[in-house]
Scaffold this motif. Sequence first.
Motif, PDB file in Angstrom:
ATOM      1  N   LEU A 179       0.826  -1.206   0.000  1.00  0.00           N
ATOM      2  CA  LEU A 179       0.000   0.000   0.000  1.00  0.00           C
ATOM      3  C   LEU A 179       0.860   1.255   0.000  1.00  0.00           C
ATOM      4  CD1 LEU A 179      -2.801   1.468   0.501  1.00  0.00           C
ATOM      5  CD2 LEU A 179      -2.263   1.259   2.940  1.00  0.00           C
ATOM      6  N   LEU A 180       1.838   1.304   0.901  1.00  0.00           N
ATOM      7  CA  LEU A 180       2.675   2.493   1.049  1.00  0.00           C
ATOM      8  C   LEU A 180       3.626   2.692  -0.118  1.00  0.00           C
ATOM      9  CD1 LEU A 180       3.524   2.239   4.863  1.00  0.00           C
ATOM     10  CD2 LEU A 180       1.735   3.611   3.776  1.00  0.00           C
ATOM     11  N   SER A 181       3.929   1.623  -0.849  1.00  0.00           N
ATOM     12  CA  SER A 181       4.844   1.735  -1.987  1.00  0.00           C
ATOM     13  C   SER A 181       4.107   1.727  -3.325  1.00  0.00           C
ATOM     14  CB  SER A 181       5.886   0.615  -1.949  1.00  0.00           C
ATOM     15  OG  SER A 181       5.269  -0.662  -1.902  1.00  0.00           O
ATOM     16  N   GLN A 182       2.789   1.963  -3.293  1.00  0.00           N
ATOM     17  CA  GLN A 182       1.979   2.126  -4.502  1.00  0.00           C
ATOM     18  C   GLN A 182       2.034   0.885  -5.400  1.00  0.00           C
ATOM     19  OE1 GLN A 182       0.058   4.588  -4.446  1.00  0.00           O
ATOM     20  NE2 GLN A 182       1.034   6.520  -3.892  1.00  0.00           N
ATOM     21  N   ARG A 183       1.860  -0.293  -4.810  1.00  0.00           N
ATOM     22  CA  ARG A 183       1.932  -1.546  -5.572  1.00  0.00           C
ATOM     23  C   ARG A 183       0.657  -2.380  -5.390  1.00  0.00           C
ATOM     24  NH1 ARG A 183       6.306  -4.957  -3.759  1.00  0.00           N
ATOM     25  NH2 ARG A 183       6.284  -3.879  -1.758  1.00  0.00           N
ATOM     26  N   LEU A 184      -0.484  -1.733  -5.543  1.00  0.00           N
ATOM     27  CA  LEU A 184      -1.746  -2.438  -5.356  1.00  0.00           C
ATOM     28  C   LEU A 184      -2.278  -3.052  -6.649  1.00  0.00           C
ATOM     29  CD1 LEU A 184      -3.630  -0.060  -2.890  1.00  0.00           C
ATOM     30  CD2 LEU A 184      -2.358  -2.149  -2.373  1.00  0.00           C
ATOM     31  N   GLY A 185      -1.588  -2.841  -7.760  1.00  0.00           N
ATOM     32  CA  GLY A 185      -2.021  -3.432  -9.026  1.00  0.00           C
ATOM     33  C   GLY A 185      -3.119  -2.670  -9.729  1.00  0.00           C
ATOM     34  N   GLN A 332      11.352   0.237  -3.440  1.00  0.00           N
ATOM     35  CA  GLN A 332      10.500  -0.941  -3.479  1.00  0.00           C
ATOM     36  C   GLN A 332      10.190  -1.378  -4.908  1.00  0.00           C
ATOM     37  OE1 GLN A 332       9.350  -2.596  -0.592  1.00  0.00           O
ATOM     38  NE2 GLN A 332      10.720  -1.196   0.515  1.00  0.00           N
ATOM     39  N   ILE A 333      10.125  -0.405  -5.829  1.00  0.00           N
ATOM     40  CA  ILE A 333       9.789  -0.741  -7.212  1.00  0.00           C
ATOM     41  C   ILE A 333      10.243   0.377  -8.138  1.00  0.00           C
ATOM     42  CG2 ILE A 333       7.470   0.277  -7.141  1.00  0.00           C
ATOM     43  CD1 ILE A 333       6.634  -2.254  -8.858  1.00  0.00           C
ATOM     44  N   ASN A 334      10.742  -0.015  -9.319  1.00  0.00           N
ATOM     45  CA  ASN A 334      11.169   0.969 -10.312  1.00  0.00           C
ATOM     46  C   ASN A 334       9.954   1.630 -10.939  1.00  0.00           C
ATOM     47  OD1 ASN A 334      12.068   1.875 -13.127  1.00  0.00           O
ATOM     48  ND2 ASN A 334      14.015   1.378 -12.147  1.00  0.00           N
ATOM     49  N   ASP A 349      17.217   6.444 -12.822  1.00  0.00           N
ATOM     50  CA  ASP A 349      16.880   5.309 -11.963  1.00  0.00           C
ATOM     51  C   ASP A 349      15.790   5.649 -10.947  1.00  0.00           C
ATOM     52  OD1 ASP A 349      18.886   3.873 -13.265  1.00  0.00           O
ATOM     53  OD2 ASP A 349      20.408   4.547 -11.846  1.00  0.00           O
ATOM     54  N   ALA A 350      14.725   6.263 -11.430  1.00  0.00           N
ATOM     55  CA  ALA A 350      13.640   6.642 -10.525  1.00  0.00           C
ATOM     56  C   ALA A 350      12.963   5.398  -9.953  1.00  0.00           C
ATOM     57  CB  ALA A 350      12.618   7.501 -11.263  1.00  0.00           C
ATOM     58  N   ALA A 351      12.781   5.386  -8.637  1.00  0.00           N
ATOM     59  CA  ALA A 351      12.118   4.277  -7.960  1.00  0.00           C
ATOM     60  C   ALA A 351      11.209   4.837  -6.880  1.00  0.00           C
ATOM     61  CB  ALA A 351      13.139   3.326  -7.354  1.00  0.00           C
ATOM     62  N   TYR A 352      10.268   4.022  -6.424  1.00  0.00           N
ATOM     63  CA  TYR A 352       9.371   4.441  -5.349  1.00  0.00           C
ATOM     64  C   TYR A 352       9.670   3.601  -4.121  1.00  0.00           C
ATOM     65  CZ  TYR A 352       5.264   7.017  -3.755  1.00  0.00           C
ATOM     66  OH  TYR A 352       4.433   7.904  -3.105  1.00  0.00           O
ATOM     67  N   ALA A 353       9.842   4.289  -2.995  1.00  0.00           N
ATOM     68  CA  ALA A 353      10.056   3.617  -1.719  1.00  0.00           C
ATOM     69  C   ALA A 353       8.695   3.564  -1.007  1.00  0.00           C
ATOM     70  CB  ALA A 353      11.105   4.359  -0.906  1.00  0.00           C
ATOM     71  N   MET A 354       8.646   3.873   0.280  1.00  0.00           N
ATOM     72  CA  MET A 354       7.361   3.928   0.962  1.00  0.00           C
ATOM     73  C   MET A 354       6.949   5.385   1.120  1.00  0.00           C
ATOM     74  SD  MET A 354       7.044   0.818   3.704  1.00  0.00           S
ATOM     75  CE  MET A 354       8.727   0.414   4.159  1.00  0.00           C
ATOM     76  N   ALA A 355       6.254   5.890   0.088  1.00  0.00           N
ATOM     77  CA  ALA A 355       5.776   7.272  -0.004  1.00  0.00           C
ATOM     78  C   ALA A 355       6.915   8.269  -0.185  1.00  0.00           C
ATOM     79  CB  ALA A 355       4.914   7.644   1.193  1.00  0.00           C
ATOM     80  N   ARG A 357      10.169   9.081  -3.160  1.00  0.00           N
ATOM     81  CA  ARG A 357      10.809   8.703  -4.416  1.00  0.00           C
ATOM     82  C   ARG A 357      12.325   8.702  -4.224  1.00  0.00           C
ATOM     83  NH1 ARG A 357       7.157   8.511  -8.522  1.00  0.00           N
ATOM     84  NH2 ARG A 357       5.227   9.714  -8.263  1.00  0.00           N
ATOM     85  N   VAL A 358      12.983   7.834  -4.959  1.00  0.00           N
ATOM     86  CA  VAL A 358      14.442   7.720  -4.874  1.00  0.00           C
ATOM     87  C   VAL A 358      15.000   7.902  -6.279  1.00  0.00           C
ATOM     88  CG1 VAL A 358      16.380   6.242  -4.217  1.00  0.00           C
ATOM     89  CG2 VAL A 358      14.238   6.131  -2.928  1.00  0.00           C
ATOM     90  N   TYR A 359      16.010   8.759  -6.407  1.00  0.00           N
ATOM     91  CA  TYR A 359      16.630   9.037  -7.707  1.00  0.00           C
ATOM     92  C   TYR A 359      18.145   8.949  -7.594  1.00  0.00           C
ATOM     93  CZ  TYR A 359      12.334  11.959  -7.704  1.00  0.00           C
ATOM     94  OH  TYR A 359      11.061  12.451  -7.549  1.00  0.00           O
ATOM     95  N   HIS A 360      18.788   8.960  -8.768  1.00  0.00           N
ATOM     96  CA  HIS A 360      20.234   9.158  -8.845  1.00  0.00           C
ATOM     97  C   HIS A 360      20.489  10.374  -9.730  1.00  0.00           C
ATOM     98  CE1 HIS A 360      20.340   5.030  -7.317  1.00  0.00           C
ATOM     99  NE2 HIS A 360      21.570   5.311  -6.919  1.00  0.00           N
TER     100      HIS A 360
END
Length: 520
Positions: A179-185, A332-334, A349-355, A357-360
Motif C-alpha cells: 500500500l505504502l509503496s503504490q503496488r496495489l495493481g 520498493q519498485i522501479n 533510476d527513478a524508484a518508489y520507496a514507501m511514499a 521517491r528515490v533518484y540518482h
Amino acid sequence: MKCRTIITAVKNLRRVKTVYCKNRIASLHKIALKTGTLLTAFSCLVPSMIQAAEPVNNTVVQTLAPPEEGTSVIDYQKIDQRLNRLMESQTMVGLGVVIVENGKIRFVRGYGVRRAGGHASVTPNTVFRWASLSKGVASTLVNLLADQKRLSIDDIIARYSTSLRLPEHAEQQATIRMLLSQRLGLVHNAYDDRLEHGEDPATLRQNLDHLHLSCSVGQCYGYQNVAFDTAHEIVERVTGMSYAQAVRRYLFLPLGMYSASIGRNALVNSADWAEPHVWQHTREVKENYYRIPAAGGVNSSILDLGRWMRAQMGMDPETLSPSLLNRIHQPQINTGTWKGGPVDHAMDDAAYAMAFRVYHYRGHLMVGHRGAVSGYRSLLLFDPKLKSGVAALWNSESPRPTGVQLEVMDMLYHQPFHDWMELDTPDQAPLVHRAAHPISKKERLQLERHHPSSVNAKKGKGGKTALPTKENHSKTTSSKASAHSVVTKKVVAADKKAKGSAVKKPAPAAAKKDKASHKK
C-alpha cells in the motif's frame, strides 16, 4: 458487649477513612490529569506564541558556516537572487524555500505575497498545503507504529477491517508495505476524478473492486490517492484516535512542527496562510483531497517543512530511528522514465520507496517527493548521505520553482551552473484560461495546433479517461491488461505513425489538471 461495640466502631472508622482516602486519591488523580492536560496544551502553545512574538527573520539564516566543513558549498546569495528573479514571473504569487546543509537549516525565506494584489508578505511562518508530500507523513507514522510493535508493515491490509476492496479480493493478499509503496495493481490515480466530483472516499475504496488489476498485487507500480488513504484508516484502528490527533502526537509535536496541521479548516483558520492561485487569479480552497488526509491532508510553514526534512535525514533519532528511515527510503519498485520536463529527465533510476521517491543524479542518491493540488505546489529533495537538501512550497501552479532543487544540488555537487528554473523562458498562458468557455471546432483545432499535449486519448464521461471497469473491460481490450497499458500502446503507435511531424506525444490518460498527484 462494650468490647464488641468498640471493635465495630473501630472497623467503621477504618472503613470511613478508607473510603475518604480513596475518594481523595481519585480527586487528586483527576486534578493531576487536568493539570497535565493544561500543561501539555500550554507547552504546545508557548512555542507558537514565542514564534509569533519574535521579529520575523525573512532572510538568509545567519549561521552560514557548516559545523565541520568550515565554509559552505552552496552560494545562498546567488540562490536568493535567483528566487527574487523567479518572483518576477506572472505565474508566481508567493513562495517559501528552505535549505538544509550538513543537517542544519542554513537558509529559510519567504517571497512574494499570500494573496495576489495584497500586501501581506510570505514569511518563513506562512502556512501552505503540502499536497502529496503528506504521503510521507502517513508512511512515517505507520512505520513508527510498526517499531512500537503495534502492527507490522507486512500485515495483510484486510486484517484491519478497512474500507479498501480490490479486484479479485486482492486486499486479502496486499500488505501495508505494498500500500505504502503504490503496488496495489491498480491503474494510476484510480477514481481521483470521482473524488474531485465530491464522492465519499470510503465508498470509492469499496468500489475499487469494480476495476481490473493491471498486474498481481505487489508486482507493478500504480500511483494512488484514494487507495493510499487506507493508511489513515489503519492508523485510526491501531491508535484509537483520529488520524489528525495521531499525527500531531507522534510526529508534529515531538519534531517541534507547531504550525503543522491536518485539514482544510486548520489551513484557512491560520493567522498567516497563503491562498491558492492560478496565475494571479485566486482559487477556492477545495475540500476534496483533504478528505483523504493520508494522501494529501497536511499543511505547514516552510520552516516546519525544513524541520521535517531534517528529521528525514536522521537528525532527530529520538523520534525517527535510523532503521525506520532506512526502511521507508528503501526502493520498493522501479517507476520507469519520467515523462516530465528537463528536471525529471536529469534524474536517473527513478524508484518508489514507501511514499518517497528515490533518484540518482550526478552519481548521487537522492530522496524526495513532490505534490500538487488546486493552486498549490510543493517539493522536497535531499541527499541522505550529505544530509543536505532543499524544500519549497508555493501558492500557484507554476512549474518553474521545481528547478530550484537541481540548482541547489548542482552547487552541493560542484557542478557547473544550469538554468533549471528556466528564468530566461517567457511565461506561457495556461490552456485552462484560454479554453474556459465553449469553443468552436475551429478554435479547438487552433488550440491543439499550439498545444499538442492537450490532444487526449478517447475520453469517458465528463472528459475523463474511462477506467477499466468490469463492464467496459471486454470492450477496450481482449486481454487482462489495464486500460493504462492499452492507452500507452495506442500512444506509441500514434507516435510512430506521426514520426517526422511536429506533433508531440499526447499526455498520459491518467493525468488530471486539478489533483494532488500531478507532478509529485
